[in-house]
Design a protein around this motif. Structure first.
Motif, mmCIF file in Angstrom:
data_model
loop_
_atom_site.group_PDB
_atom_site.id
_atom_site.type_symbol
_atom_site.label_atom_id
_atom_site.label_comp_id
_atom_site.label_asym_id
_atom_site.label_seq_id
_atom_site.Cartn_x
_atom_site.Cartn_y
_atom_site.Cartn_z
ATOM 1 N N ASN A 143 0.783 -1.108 -0.350
ATOM 2 C CA ASN A 143 0.133 0.206 0.088
ATOM 3 C C ASN A 143 0.661 1.261 0.054
ATOM 4 O OD1 ASN A 143 -1.150 1.803 2.786
ATOM 5 N ND2 ASN A 143 -2.888 1.150 -0.059
ATOM 6 N N ARG A 144 2.167 0.999 1.185
ATOM 7 C CA ARG A 144 2.974 2.457 0.302
ATOM 8 C C ARG A 144 3.778 2.209 -0.411
ATOM 9 N NH1 ARG A 144 0.343 4.774 3.872
ATOM 10 N NH2 ARG A 144 0.358 5.283 6.529
ATOM 11 N N HIS A 180 1.200 4.081 -3.137
ATOM 12 C CA HIS A 180 1.612 5.655 -2.523
ATOM 13 C C HIS A 180 2.118 6.542 -3.549
ATOM 14 C CE1 HIS A 180 -1.372 4.650 0.992
ATOM 15 N NE2 HIS A 180 -1.944 4.830 0.085
ATOM 16 N N GLU A 217 9.789 12.236 -2.731
ATOM 17 C CA GLU A 217 7.828 11.857 -2.140
ATOM 18 C C GLU A 217 8.442 12.619 -0.736
ATOM 19 O OE1 GLU A 217 4.964 11.226 -3.710
ATOM 20 O OE2 GLU A 217 6.136 10.588 -5.759
ATOM 21 N N SER A 272 4.775 13.219 2.645
ATOM 22 C CA SER A 272 3.708 12.932 2.986
ATOM 23 C C SER A 272 1.985 13.230 1.546
ATOM 24 C CB SER A 272 3.102 12.936 3.995
ATOM 25 O OG SER A 272 3.819 12.486 5.037
ATOM 26 N N SER A 302 2.088 14.726 -1.172
ATOM 27 C CA SER A 302 2.170 13.941 -2.519
ATOM 28 C C SER A 302 2.247 12.233 -2.871
ATOM 29 C CB SER A 302 4.343 14.465 -3.319
ATOM 30 O OG SER A 302 4.658 13.759 -2.989
ATOM 31 N N MET A 303 2.143 11.739 -1.396
ATOM 32 C CA MET A 303 2.082 10.191 -1.561
ATOM 33 C C MET A 303 0.346 10.663 -1.455
ATOM 34 S SD MET A 303 4.597 8.915 1.067
ATOM 35 C CE MET A 303 4.277 7.108 0.995
ATOM 36 N N PHE A 304 0.056 11.239 -0.454
ATOM 37 C CA PHE A 304 -1.949 11.465 -0.353
ATOM 38 C C PHE A 304 -2.378 11.479 -1.501
ATOM 39 C CE2 PHE A 304 -5.392 13.580 1.250
ATOM 40 C CZ PHE A 304 -5.630 12.838 2.197
ATOM 41 N N GLN A 305 -1.721 12.384 -2.872
ATOM 42 C CA GLN A 305 -2.314 12.157 -3.945
ATOM 43 C C GLN A 305 -2.329 10.974 -4.551
ATOM 44 O OE1 GLN A 305 -3.044 15.520 -4.417
ATOM 45 N NE2 GLN A 305 -2.990 15.393 -2.592
ATOM 46 N N ARG A 306 -2.451 10.416 -4.450
ATOM 47 C CA ARG A 306 -1.982 8.682 -4.494
ATOM 48 C C ARG A 306 -2.951 8.084 -3.600
ATOM 49 N NH1 ARG A 306 3.845 9.237 -5.047
ATOM 50 N NH2 ARG A 306 4.104 10.488 -6.981
ATOM 51 N N HIS A 307 -3.447 8.246 -2.352
ATOM 52 C CA HIS A 307 -4.204 7.782 -1.616
ATOM 53 C C HIS A 307 -5.955 7.184 -1.635
ATOM 54 C CE1 HIS A 307 -6.904 6.896 1.941
ATOM 55 N NE2 HIS A 307 -5.188 6.455 3.030
ATOM 56 N N ASP A 335 -9.661 7.507 -2.393
ATOM 57 C CA ASP A 335 -10.939 8.736 -2.205
ATOM 58 C C ASP A 335 -11.827 7.430 -2.022
ATOM 59 O OD1 ASP A 335 -10.717 7.631 -4.799
ATOM 60 O OD2 ASP A 335 -11.191 10.328 -5.578
#
Length: 189
Positions: free
Chosen positions: A60-61, A64, A176, A178, A180-185, A187
């Motif tokens: 998962n990470r 991300h 990267e 947190s 920029s990674m959140f944009q791939r989390h 939704d």
């Protein structure tokens, strides 16, 4: 009536035990894993039981972070290709389903990295690299730290922390954050 025993702060004992083992991890091995991930076309991840939960969290990470990843067995997993990477998390390196998977990956010329407690296992012999997670397997007793958690808890917990440490190293290497990674989390949750 049964007398209740005094409760203990096992969380602190667990953290001390994990610190003891984490200090034994080889940073050169971690660097090799980071390099392999950075150069992989696609990353497959596999594990069974609680080790499987830890490696799924790692997958998962990696997603991300922007890597192309799949959990083995998921319906959306693509066909493997040379240049892909298979990451297996298995304390013993002898889990039957994971051995068969490693054999298939080796035949397909997919690189294999094993996270395990031993380099002396069937999967380790098939792997291109084995990163040792210090600790005991689910059938061994831990006398090193004077405190024994049940079954493979040390391996599973330290795997999760090691995976998070690798993610932090990958963040350093790729720039990267947190944010920029959140944009791939996800939704759709």
């Amino acid at each position: 009536m049964k007398r209740e025993k005094k409760l203990q702060n096992y969380t602190l004992k667990i953290l001390n035990q994990l610190t003891h083992y984490a200090e034994q991890e080889d940073t050169a091995d971690i660097a090799l894993v980071v390099t392999e991930i950075l150069h992989a076309n696609h990353i497959f991840l596999a594990g069974a039981g609680r080790s499987g939960l830890a490696v799924r969290g790692f997958g998962n990470r990696l997603l991300h972070l922007g890597f192309s990843v799949s959990i083995v067995g998921e319906i959306s997993s693509p066909h493997s290709q040379p240049g892909d990477l298979l990451i297996i998390c298995s304390g013993s390196g002898e889990t039957t389903s994971l051995k068969a998977l490693a054999q298939k990956a080796a035949a397909a010329k997919v690189k294999i990295i094993l996270f395990s407690t031993t380099k002396e296992s069937t999967i380790a012999k098939l792997a291109n690299h084995t990163l040792i997670i210090p600790g005991k397997t689910k059938t061994a007793q831990d006398k090193t730290t004077g405190f024994t958690q049940p079954m493979g808890s040390v391996f599973e917990q330290l795997s999760f922390l090691t995976f998070d440490g690798i993610v932090m190293n990958l963040m350093d290497q790729t720039g990267e954050t947190s944010v920029s990674m959140f944009q791939r989390h996800a939704d759709f949750e």
